[in-house]
Design a protein around this motif. Structure first.
Motif, PDB file in Angstrom:
ATOM      1  N   LYS A  12     -65.979  68.546  15.005  1.00 51.74           N
ATOM      2  CA  LYS A  12     -65.634  67.341  16.407  1.00 51.74           C
ATOM      3  C   LYS A  12     -64.096  66.919  16.200  1.00 51.74           C
ATOM      4  O   LYS A  12     -63.374  67.382  16.738  1.00 51.74           O
ATOM      5  CB  LYS A  12     -66.496  65.940  16.163  1.00 51.74           C
ATOM      6  CG  LYS A  12     -66.943  65.684  17.827  1.00 51.74           C
ATOM      7  CD  LYS A  12     -67.788  63.992  17.958  1.00 51.74           C
ATOM      8  CE  LYS A  12     -69.180  63.997  17.983  1.00 51.74           C
ATOM      9  NZ  LYS A  12     -69.303  62.772  18.011  1.00 51.74           N
ATOM     10  N   GLU A  41     -74.133  53.093  15.840  1.00 50.78           N
ATOM     11  CA  GLU A  41     -73.947  53.789  16.897  1.00 50.78           C
ATOM     12  C   GLU A  41     -75.017  53.212  17.856  1.00 50.78           C
ATOM     13  O   GLU A  41     -75.976  53.424  17.869  1.00 50.78           O
ATOM     14  CB  GLU A  41     -73.249  55.408  17.031  1.00 50.78           C
ATOM     15  CG  GLU A  41     -72.399  55.890  16.724  1.00 50.78           C
ATOM     16  CD  GLU A  41     -73.061  57.740  16.721  1.00 50.78           C
ATOM     17  OE1 GLU A  41     -72.858  57.920  17.412  1.00 50.78           O
ATOM     18  OE2 GLU A  41     -71.359  58.060  15.679  1.00 50.78           O
ATOM     19  N   ASP A  69     -67.805  60.123  21.957  1.00 44.14           N
ATOM     20  CA  ASP A  69     -69.645  60.676  21.813  1.00 44.14           C
ATOM     21  C   ASP A  69     -69.656  61.411  22.339  1.00 44.14           C
ATOM     22  O   ASP A  69     -69.159  61.154  23.502  1.00 44.14           O
ATOM     23  CB  ASP A  69     -70.030  58.741  21.777  1.00 44.14           C
ATOM     24  CG  ASP A  69     -71.534  59.369  21.968  1.00 44.14           C
ATOM     25  OD1 ASP A  69     -71.273  58.744  20.014  1.00 44.14           O
ATOM     26  OD2 ASP A  69     -72.525  58.922  22.233  1.00 44.14           O
ATOM     27  N   SER A  70     -70.963  62.183  22.191  1.00 47.77           N
ATOM     28  CA  SER A  70     -71.363  63.471  22.884  1.00 47.77           C
ATOM     29  C   SER A  70     -72.568  63.789  22.677  1.00 47.77           C
ATOM     30  O   SER A  70     -73.085  63.218  21.763  1.00 47.77           O
ATOM     31  CB  SER A  70     -70.060  64.703  22.940  1.00 47.77           C
ATOM     32  OG  SER A  70     -70.191  65.001  21.443  1.00 47.77           O
ATOM     33  N   PHE A 153     -69.675  74.553  16.308  1.00 46.04           N
ATOM     34  CA  PHE A 153     -71.046  73.329  15.335  1.00 46.04           C
ATOM     35  C   PHE A 153     -72.113  72.959  16.675  1.00 46.04           C
ATOM     36  O   PHE A 153     -71.891  73.185  17.652  1.00 46.04           O
ATOM     37  CB  PHE A 153     -70.410  72.532  15.117  1.00 46.04           C
ATOM     38  CG  PHE A 153     -69.433  71.438  16.198  1.00 46.04           C
ATOM     39  CD1 PHE A 153     -68.266  71.369  16.601  1.00 46.04           C
ATOM     40  CD2 PHE A 153     -70.120  70.355  16.655  1.00 46.04           C
ATOM     41  CE1 PHE A 153     -67.769  71.101  18.114  1.00 46.04           C
ATOM     42  CE2 PHE A 153     -70.072  69.109  17.171  1.00 46.04           C
ATOM     43  CZ  PHE A 153     -68.560  69.383  18.188  1.00 46.04           C
ATOM     44  N   ASP A 156     -74.057  74.482  19.436  1.00 47.66           N
ATOM     45  CA  ASP A 156     -73.121  75.373  19.753  1.00 47.66           C
ATOM     46  C   ASP A 156     -73.970  76.971  20.235  1.00 47.66           C
ATOM     47  O   ASP A 156     -73.663  77.569  20.910  1.00 47.66           O
ATOM     48  CB  ASP A 156     -71.636  75.936  19.520  1.00 47.66           C
ATOM     49  CG  ASP A 156     -70.494  75.056  20.186  1.00 47.66           C
ATOM     50  OD1 ASP A 156     -70.996  73.883  20.787  1.00 47.66           O
ATOM     51  OD2 ASP A 156     -70.046  75.064  19.541  1.00 47.66           O
ATOM     52  N   LYS A 188     -63.130  77.384  25.263  1.00 46.22           N
ATOM     53  CA  LYS A 188     -64.167  76.168  25.242  1.00 46.22           C
ATOM     54  C   LYS A 188     -63.014  75.243  25.357  1.00 46.22           C
ATOM     55  O   LYS A 188     -64.640  74.190  26.767  1.00 46.22           O
ATOM     56  CB  LYS A 188     -64.783  76.258  23.709  1.00 46.22           C
ATOM     57  CG  LYS A 188     -65.770  74.542  23.513  1.00 46.22           C
ATOM     58  CD  LYS A 188     -66.186  74.658  22.448  1.00 46.22           C
ATOM     59  CE  LYS A 188     -67.314  73.567  22.263  1.00 46.22           C
ATOM     60  NZ  LYS A 188     -67.699  72.837  20.846  1.00 46.22           N
ATOM     61  N   HIS A 193     -67.273  70.035  27.354  1.00 48.43           N
ATOM     62  CA  HIS A 193     -67.536  68.548  28.012  1.00 48.43           C
ATOM     63  C   HIS A 193     -65.763  67.576  26.913  1.00 48.43           C
ATOM     64  O   HIS A 193     -65.517  66.681  28.391  1.00 48.43           O
ATOM     65  CB  HIS A 193     -68.667  68.066  27.374  1.00 48.43           C
ATOM     66  CG  HIS A 193     -68.900  68.820  25.933  1.00 48.43           C
ATOM     67  ND1 HIS A 193     -68.903  69.346  25.734  1.00 48.43           N
ATOM     68  CD2 HIS A 193     -69.456  67.571  24.990  1.00 48.43           C
ATOM     69  CE1 HIS A 193     -68.755  69.431  24.125  1.00 48.43           C
ATOM     70  NE2 HIS A 193     -69.362  68.049  23.982  1.00 48.43           N
ATOM     71  N   ARG A 194     -66.026  68.178  25.860  1.00 40.61           N
ATOM     72  CA  ARG A 194     -64.843  67.191  25.544  1.00 40.61           C
ATOM     73  C   ARG A 194     -63.405  67.902  25.681  1.00 40.61           C
ATOM     74  O   ARG A 194     -62.484  66.310  26.164  1.00 40.61           O
ATOM     75  CB  ARG A 194     -65.191  67.470  24.033  1.00 40.61           C
ATOM     76  CG  ARG A 194     -64.149  66.781  23.190  1.00 40.61           C
ATOM     77  CD  ARG A 194     -64.590  66.969  21.295  1.00 40.61           C
ATOM     78  NE  ARG A 194     -65.742  66.410  21.477  1.00 40.61           N
ATOM     79  CZ  ARG A 194     -66.883  67.549  21.337  1.00 40.61           C
ATOM     80  NH1 ARG A 194     -66.765  69.134  21.378  1.00 40.61           N
ATOM     81  NH2 ARG A 194     -68.237  67.226  20.728  1.00 40.61           N
TER      82      ARG A 194
HETATM   83  P1  IMP Z   1     -72.148  61.598  18.477  1.00 41.44           P
HETATM   84  O1  IMP Z   1     -71.204  62.304  18.670  1.00 41.44           O
HETATM   85  O2  IMP Z   1     -71.375  61.159  16.501  1.00 41.44           O
HETATM   86  O3  IMP Z   1     -73.567  60.497  17.928  1.00 41.44           O
HETATM   87  O4  IMP Z   1     -73.016  63.643  17.362  1.00 41.44           O
HETATM   88  C1  IMP Z   1     -73.160  64.387  18.821  1.00 41.44           C
HETATM   89  C2  IMP Z   1     -73.740  65.203  17.874  1.00 41.44           C
HETATM   90  O5  IMP Z   1     -73.486  66.197  19.590  1.00 41.44           O
HETATM   91  C3  IMP Z   1     -72.759  66.166  17.091  1.00 41.44           C
HETATM   92  O6  IMP Z   1     -73.732  66.425  15.808  1.00 41.44           O
HETATM   93  C4  IMP Z   1     -73.237  67.732  17.528  1.00 41.44           C
HETATM   94  O7  IMP Z   1     -74.966  67.814  17.620  1.00 41.44           O
HETATM   95  C5  IMP Z   1     -73.571  67.683  18.958  1.00 41.44           C
HETATM   96  N1  IMP Z   1     -72.733  67.965  20.062  1.00 41.44           N
HETATM   97  C6  IMP Z   1     -71.315  67.230  20.301  1.00 41.44           C
HETATM   98  N2  IMP Z   1     -70.778  67.955  20.800  1.00 41.44           N
HETATM   99  C7  IMP Z   1     -70.672  69.037  20.448  1.00 41.44           C
HETATM  100  C8  IMP Z   1     -70.333  70.900  20.595  1.00 41.44           C
HETATM  101  O8  IMP Z   1     -69.141  70.579  20.988  1.00 41.44           O
HETATM  102  N3  IMP Z   1     -70.952  71.492  20.751  1.00 41.44           N
HETATM  103  C9  IMP Z   1     -72.214  71.394  19.461  1.00 41.44           C
HETATM  104  N4  IMP Z   1     -72.742  69.857  19.911  1.00 41.44           N
HETATM  105  C10 IMP Z   1     -72.424  69.246  19.996  1.00 41.44           C
END
Ligand code: IMP
Length: 211
Positions: A12, A41, A69-70, A153, A156, A188, A193-194
């Motif tokens: 991230k 969280e 957060d995603s 990561f 993906d 990407k 989303h990000r």
């Molecule tokens: P958090 O937002 O730190 O709670 O973690 C979000 C989790 O969602 C990550 O550990 C990934 O497993 C997954 N994630 C979020 N964004 C992506 C991305 O762009 N690609 C792949 N996995 C993602």
């Protein structure tokens, strides 16, 4: 503007850094700032968790902070893993275990029922407590097998977005069905989303800062 990228997730951080730098900002990571807090969280939404992280880290660093957060919301699993994406398989941030668990949960599910959305909430926080949250989504589906590539990561290698970003900023259908891992960083960021959440933030920031 100097901005702290509030994440301990290296995947991230790489994306937040390249998106914010492309927008003209100077980025500091938690490591560069020697900040070692990892706020709990415990929100029920992506937006709540992004706020929790941004507020805690902004207090610690004293300047503008962006937290993301995603997660991946799979339709056939009623939106799971959702806000629990990082710890879906139990241990926080174990990407291989999370991917295996998700593939197992969708075993035997037909292609057309494997639809999913990646969601990102980004929270921009100022030391005076003013904050702005934007959300971005990327629709796609979960592949039944790994489609590893040179990038990415987390989920993906098993997430196939519906669209691919083009250099002129448009989106074309992902006819070759490449996974997020198989897209270049530019491809990407243009549809992720990000990337979408950060683009909204960029558009709203001038009014937020001066309004
Ligand atoms: P958090 O937002 O730190 O709670 O973690 C979000 C989790 O969602 C990550 O550990 C990934 O497993 C997954 N994630 C979020 N964004 C992506 C991305 O762009 N690609 C792949 N996995 C993602």
């Amino acid at each position: 503007m100097l901005i702290c990228a509030a994440t301990n997730n290296q995947g991230k951080l790489k994306e937040l850094r390249r998106i914010l730098e492309a927008q003209g900002h100077e980025v500091k990571s938690l490591k560069e700032l020697d900040i070692h807090i990892d706020p709990e969280e415990n929100g029920e939404t992506f937006a709540e968790n992004a706020f929790i992280k941004a507020e805690a880290i902004c207090k610690a660093c004293g300047f503008a902070t962006v937290a993301d957060d995603s997660g991946l919301c799979v339709d056939a699993l009623s939106g799971a893993p959702g806000v629990y994406s990082a710890r879906y398989a139990g241990e926080h941030g174990n990407d291989d275990a999370n991917n295996e668990k998700l593939l197992g949960a969708l075993q035997g599910v037909a292609r057309e029922k494997r639809t999913a959305q990646f969601v990102s909430a980004v929270c921009f926080m100022l030391p005076d407590g003013r904050h702005l949250t934007c959300e971005g989504q990327c629709p796609g589906w979960v592949s039944p097998d790994y489609r590893p590539g040179d990038y990415g990561f987390g989920y993906d290698p098993i997430f196939v977005p519906d669209g691919v970003g083009m250099p002129d900023g448009t989106v074309r259908p992902n006819t070759e069905e490449r996974s997020y891992s198989q897209l270049t960083p530019d491809e990407k960021d243009a549809i992720s989303h990000r990337g979408r959440a950060m683009k909204k933030l960029q558009m709203m920031l001038p009014l937020f800062l001066n309004g």
